[in-house]
Design a protein around this motif. Sequence first.
Motif, mmCIF file in Angstrom:
data_model
loop_
_atom_site.group_PDB
_atom_site.id
_atom_site.type_symbol
_atom_site.label_atom_id
_atom_site.label_comp_id
_atom_site.label_asym_id
_atom_site.label_seq_id
_atom_site.Cartn_x
_atom_site.Cartn_y
_atom_site.Cartn_z
ATOM 1 N N THR A 61 -39.472 -6.577 34.762
ATOM 2 C CA THR A 61 -38.956 -7.953 34.410
ATOM 3 C C THR A 61 -37.543 -7.808 34.240
ATOM 4 O O THR A 61 -36.764 -8.703 33.794
ATOM 5 N N ARG A 62 -36.931 -6.642 34.755
ATOM 6 C CA ARG A 62 -35.540 -6.330 34.623
ATOM 7 C C ARG A 62 -34.546 -7.360 35.329
ATOM 8 O O ARG A 62 -34.980 -7.853 36.534
ATOM 9 N N PRO A 63 -33.558 -7.859 35.054
ATOM 10 C CA PRO A 63 -32.602 -8.600 35.743
ATOM 11 C C PRO A 63 -32.398 -8.013 36.967
ATOM 12 O O PRO A 63 -32.095 -6.716 37.075
ATOM 13 N N ASP A 64 -31.968 -8.835 38.090
ATOM 14 C CA ASP A 64 -32.070 -8.403 39.163
ATOM 15 C C ASP A 64 -30.287 -8.030 39.514
ATOM 16 O O ASP A 64 -30.053 -6.993 39.959
ATOM 17 N N LEU A 65 -29.576 -8.516 38.737
ATOM 18 C CA LEU A 65 -28.139 -8.232 38.590
ATOM 19 C C LEU A 65 -27.756 -7.169 37.510
ATOM 20 O O LEU A 65 -28.369 -7.184 36.618
ATOM 21 N N CYS A 66 -26.728 -6.539 38.102
ATOM 22 C CA CYS A 66 -26.248 -5.409 37.035
ATOM 23 C C CYS A 66 -25.550 -6.191 35.906
ATOM 24 O O CYS A 66 -24.925 -7.019 35.910
ATOM 25 N N PRO A 67 -25.934 -5.703 34.498
ATOM 26 C CA PRO A 67 -25.351 -6.373 33.384
ATOM 27 C C PRO A 67 -23.764 -6.176 33.504
ATOM 28 O O PRO A 67 -22.958 -5.246 33.903
ATOM 29 N N GLN A 68 -23.035 -7.466 33.248
ATOM 30 C CA GLN A 68 -21.573 -7.425 33.348
ATOM 31 C C GLN A 68 -21.019 -7.778 31.760
ATOM 32 O O GLN A 68 -19.838 -7.205 31.829
ATOM 33 N N THR A 69 -21.745 -7.949 30.826
ATOM 34 C CA THR A 69 -21.349 -8.087 29.628
ATOM 35 C C THR A 69 -22.121 -7.187 28.559
ATOM 36 O O THR A 69 -23.372 -6.863 28.921
ATOM 37 N N VAL A 70 -21.635 -7.416 27.171
ATOM 38 C CA VAL A 70 -22.798 -6.629 26.183
ATOM 39 C C VAL A 70 -23.981 -7.440 26.198
ATOM 40 O O VAL A 70 -24.933 -6.818 25.686
ATOM 41 N N GLU A 71 -23.701 -8.693 26.187
ATOM 42 C CA GLU A 71 -24.939 -9.769 26.118
ATOM 43 C C GLU A 71 -26.033 -9.304 27.242
ATOM 44 O O GLU A 71 -27.309 -9.358 26.696
ATOM 45 N N GLU A 72 -25.578 -9.204 28.160
ATOM 46 C CA GLU A 72 -26.447 -8.886 29.285
ATOM 47 C C GLU A 72 -26.999 -7.664 29.200
ATOM 48 O O GLU A 72 -28.418 -7.382 29.285
ATOM 49 N N LEU A 73 -26.449 -6.449 28.753
ATOM 50 C CA LEU A 73 -26.816 -5.141 28.579
ATOM 51 C C LEU A 73 -27.763 -5.153 27.439
ATOM 52 O O LEU A 73 -28.909 -4.442 27.567
ATOM 53 N N ASP A 74 -27.692 -6.185 26.585
ATOM 54 C CA ASP A 74 -28.521 -6.104 25.304
ATOM 55 C C ASP A 74 -29.995 -6.787 25.981
ATOM 56 O O ASP A 74 -31.038 -6.172 25.461
ATOM 57 N N LEU A 75 -29.958 -7.601 26.797
ATOM 58 C CA LEU A 75 -30.977 -8.051 27.587
ATOM 59 C C LEU A 75 -31.965 -7.060 28.174
ATOM 60 O O LEU A 75 -33.033 -6.940 28.289
ATOM 61 N N MET A 76 -31.164 -6.127 28.716
ATOM 62 C CA MET A 76 -31.916 -5.047 29.502
ATOM 63 C C MET A 76 -32.598 -4.230 28.695
ATOM 64 O O MET A 76 -33.761 -3.796 28.638
ATOM 65 N N PHE A 77 -32.097 -3.853 27.191
ATOM 66 C CA PHE A 77 -32.402 -2.982 26.173
ATOM 67 C C PHE A 77 -33.516 -3.754 25.614
ATOM 68 O O PHE A 77 -34.699 -3.119 25.308
ATOM 69 N N LEU A 78 -33.535 -5.082 25.305
ATOM 70 C CA LEU A 78 -34.569 -5.777 25.066
ATOM 71 C C LEU A 78 -35.836 -5.880 25.971
ATOM 72 O O LEU A 78 -37.126 -5.523 25.559
ATOM 73 N N ASP A 79 -35.631 -5.651 27.253
ATOM 74 C CA ASP A 79 -36.571 -5.707 28.201
ATOM 75 C C ASP A 79 -37.126 -4.495 28.318
ATOM 76 O O ASP A 79 -38.516 -4.156 28.130
ATOM 77 N N ILE A 80 -36.690 -3.499 28.117
ATOM 78 C CA ILE A 80 -37.151 -1.973 27.914
ATOM 79 C C ILE A 80 -38.138 -1.932 26.563
ATOM 80 O O ILE A 80 -39.384 -1.604 26.347
ATOM 81 N N GLN A 81 -37.590 -2.500 25.663
ATOM 82 C CA GLN A 81 -38.226 -2.437 24.353
ATOM 83 C C GLN A 81 -39.439 -3.391 24.458
ATOM 84 O O GLN A 81 -40.723 -2.780 24.190
ATOM 85 N N LYS A 82 -39.586 -4.453 25.196
ATOM 86 C CA LYS A 82 -40.771 -4.893 25.159
ATOM 87 C C LYS A 82 -41.566 -4.255 26.366
ATOM 88 O O LYS A 82 -43.107 -4.259 25.929
ATOM 89 N N ALA A 83 -41.375 -3.723 27.425
ATOM 90 C CA ALA A 83 -42.150 -2.861 27.913
ATOM 91 C C ALA A 83 -42.975 -1.590 27.313
ATOM 92 O O ALA A 83 -44.060 -1.396 27.546
ATOM 93 N N VAL A 84 -42.214 -1.258 26.562
ATOM 94 C CA VAL A 84 -42.701 0.098 25.432
ATOM 95 C C VAL A 84 -43.571 -0.501 24.559
ATOM 96 O O VAL A 84 -44.789 0.243 24.686
ATOM 97 N N GLN A 85 -43.710 -1.671 24.153
ATOM 98 C CA GLN A 85 -44.539 -2.372 23.270
ATOM 99 C C GLN A 85 -45.517 -2.716 24.213
ATOM 100 O O GLN A 85 -46.963 -2.359 23.619
ATOM 101 N N GLU A 86 -45.644 -3.494 25.288
ATOM 102 C CA GLU A 86 -46.880 -4.099 25.896
ATOM 103 C C GLU A 86 -47.658 -2.900 26.634
ATOM 104 O O GLU A 86 -48.709 -3.076 26.914
ATOM 105 N N HIS A 87 -46.971 -1.695 26.942
ATOM 106 C CA HIS A 87 -47.690 -0.691 27.824
ATOM 107 C C HIS A 87 -47.430 0.628 26.832
ATOM 108 O O HIS A 87 -47.347 1.792 27.380
ATOM 109 N N ARG A 88 -47.745 0.434 25.558
ATOM 110 C CA ARG A 88 -47.656 1.810 24.671
ATOM 111 C C ARG A 88 -48.306 2.732 25.331
ATOM 112 O O ARG A 88 -47.869 4.084 24.945
#
Length: 198
Positions: A61-88
């Motif tokens: 579920t990671r974004p296809d495009l490289c994060p360009q902004t702080v907000e987009e990098l935050d979405l990447m971190f949130l995606d990783i957090q979600k993966a850790v929770q869902e596949h604990r």
Amino acid sequence: MRDTRQAILDAARVLFNQRGYNGVSLQDIAGMVGISKGNLSYHFQKKESIVEALIEESTDTRPDLCPQTVEELDLMFLDIQKAVQEHRYFFLSHAQLGQISPEIGRKQRARRREITESMERALTTLHENGLLRAEDYPGEYTHTAELLYFSSAYWAPFTELKRLDGGETEGYRRHAWRVVHPLLNPQGREALGKILTL
């Protein structure tokens, strides 16, 4: 047949997340599905085969495009957090699973390369976009990307240890930003301050 196989995978994910990989037997999974262990073995001979199938069916579920902004990098971190929770379960037994199954180990290595390279590109791009300071030493962004990956892979067992010791736990997202924060320049810190307080 497909429905039974999927029911096995769904039950295994739930039980693995609740009890950890080592705390679940094939009999436990069969019991939750309401089938015999022999019927389960028709689909999966070993527990690690179930994990291999769970990894195979999981979607990136990671974004296809490289994060360009702080907000987009935050979405990447949130995606990783979600993966850790869902596949604990996967993260709690990360090292073990890579050792008992060559296929899982291969996928772990490929995933490590993908994520660290993606994070390094993101940090370099944020620097180019005026949000990160220059590296203090050659390879600082690479080192930071590797640290971010390492901490994501072992976040679940680390927070479990903290919880058992009575400590407070936090999400991976906040931790990741604490790792990146020293790299942010004033513009980057201002952008982060609009979405998260550390």
